[in-house]
Design an enzyme around this catalytic site. Structure first.
Site, PDB file in Angstrom:
ATOM      1  N   CYS A 146      77.393  59.195  21.726  1.00  0.00           N
ATOM      2  CA  CYS A 146      75.961  59.048  21.435  1.00  0.00           C
ATOM      3  C   CYS A 146      75.372  60.343  20.881  1.00  0.00           C
ATOM      4  CB  CYS A 146      75.172  58.670  22.698  1.00  0.00           C
ATOM      5  SG  CYS A 146      76.016  57.577  23.829  1.00  0.00           S
ATOM      6  N   ASP A 147      75.705  61.468  21.497  1.00  0.00           N
ATOM      7  CA  ASP A 147      74.972  62.718  21.214  1.00  0.00           C
ATOM      8  C   ASP A 147      75.782  63.785  20.478  1.00  0.00           C
ATOM      9  OD1 ASP A 147      72.852  61.564  22.547  1.00  0.00           O
ATOM     10  OD2 ASP A 147      73.435  62.392  24.492  1.00  0.00           O
ATOM     11  N   CYS A 157      77.321  61.485  27.214  1.00  0.00           N
ATOM     12  CA  CYS A 157      77.895  60.589  26.199  1.00  0.00           C
ATOM     13  C   CYS A 157      78.124  61.334  24.886  1.00  0.00           C
ATOM     14  CB  CYS A 157      76.966  59.391  25.982  1.00  0.00           C
ATOM     15  SG  CYS A 157      77.601  58.224  24.763  1.00  0.00           S
TER      16      CYS A 157
END
Ligand code: FAD
Ligand code: NAP
Length: 312
Positions: free
Chosen positions: A138-139, A135
């Site tokens: 997200c990261d 992701c």
């Protein structure tokens, strides 16, 4: 007894919820193990849903209005992981919750979608969450101004590589072939991006690191082995459909499935079991698009409405 149980709260499940409740079904619950929205909420952008006011917005922003709209018409959301759907002797359905609780429903729509596949290289599991991610939204920020790698040649890999190039100092796209599945326009955009380097006909032999996390990747390339010193690798190598809830205690599936494990449905999203429907990425021949999942959800809900009415 529920009129309709919807399993999964992505675009397919939410659209089904909207059509079922607005269509007059009273007792409709959507069982979703997380927040509603589905896998598109992990995407950095979406620009191909017809009528979007802000093409290019994040998947999270795009989906944020869907659940409130459904709730307005009476859809209930229960945050729970469903482990199995089976059939009772009277042809109603039994929905088994993680933890053992059970619920009964006259009809069920399976909209459990799909999840990212693991690539299978050495070190992938060891460094998952510590340098290996699926992701970028997200990261990605953890790698601000650092070099990262992206694995895969599909739409997700190329789109997310472009997104990462806005944050990171360099993005290597590692792909096992010369040809790409990604849409030509997306690929063109990536090729024009100076921060992106393509490494084609290459595979990851091994991910290495230490207690702190990933330090790099050893690649097998057409020019021999290459040591890519990156602290992050984003893998986008396709999806597995989430069909486990249809598996019965005897190991067989509740309804007819394809060889790839997708639910076999007709154009009304009906399975071979009356009262059981499937919509979105989980169904046969799904193009894996939000607009299609939403359309499927609407069709499945209309079919469920007719089915429940036919029982009265
Ligand atoms: P999903 O979105 O997968 O939703 C299924 C839901 O079911 C999930 O919320 C999950 O938590 C829940 N669930 C699963 N199992 C259970 C269980 N046992 N119990 C309870 N809940 C459960 N499509 C586009 O059209 N345009 C794009 O730009 C685009 N970009 C994408 C970018 C990325 C990074 C990804 C991963 C996908 C992208 N897609 C895009 C594809 C799109 O997201 C999917 O086709 C779509 O989300 C499918 O919807 P769905 O409702 O069928 O399944
Ligand atoms: P995908 O289209 O299945 O592509 C997966 C990629 O990973 C392929 O390039 C594949 O290589 C590669 N791959 C598979 N297994 C591998 C392994 N073990 N090691 C290394 N590489 C591996 O998956 P996706 O990109 O996630 O897309 C899934 C679906 O969602 C598609 O239908 C896609 O069109 C859709 N989607 C659409 C959009 C959009 O409309 N904008 C955005 C994202 C996703 P090969 O090509 O050699 O097989």
């Amino acid at each position: 007894m529920l009129d309709l149980a919807i399993i999964g709260g992505g675009p397919a499940g939410l659209s089904a919820g909207l059509y079922a409740t607005r269509g007059g079904l009273k007792n409709v619950v959507m069982f979703e193990k997380g927040e509603p929205g589905g896998q598109i909420t992990g995407s950095s952008e979406i620009e191909n849903y017809p009528g979007q006011k802000n093409p290019g917005e994040s998947g999270m922003d795009f989906m944020s209005t869907w659940a409130p709209q459904c709730m307005k018409f009476g859809l209930k959301h229960e945050m729970v992981n469903i482990i199995r759907v089976s059939q009772n002797a009277d042809k109603t359905f039994k929905i088994v919750f993680d933890g053992g609780k059970e619920e009964s429903a006259k009809s069920v729509i399976i909209a459990t979608g799909s999840t990212p596949r693991r690539a299978g290289f050495k070190g992938e599991d060891e460094f998952f969450g510590r340098g290996v991610s699926t992701c970028a939204t997200c990261d990605g920020f953890f790698y601000k101004n650092k070099e990262v790698a992206v694995l895969g040649g599909g739409d997700t890999a190329i789109e997310e590589a472009i997104y990462l190039a806005n944050i990171c100092s360099k993005v290597y796209i590692i792909h096992r072939r010369e040809g790409f599945r990604a849409a030509p326009t997306t690929l063109e955009k990536a090729r024009k991006n100076e921060k992106i380097e393509f490494i084609t006909s290459a595979t990851i032999k091994e991910a290495y690191g230490d207690k702190m996390g990933l330090n790099g990747l050893i690649l097998n390339t057409k020019d021999g082995e290459r040591d890519l010193k990156v602290p992050g690798i984003f893998t986008f190598v396709g999806l597995n459909v989430n069909n486990e809830i249809l598996k019965q205690e005897n190991g067989e599936f509740l309804c007819k499935m394809t060889n790839e494990g997708q639910v076999d449905v007709n154009l009304k999203m009906q399975t071979n079991i009356p009262g059981l429907f499937a919509a979105g990425d989980i169904r046969k021949d799904a193009p894996k698009q939000v607009v299609v999942a939403a359309g499927d959800g609407a069709v499945a809900a209309l079919s469920a409405l007719s089915y429940v009415e036919s029982l009265n």
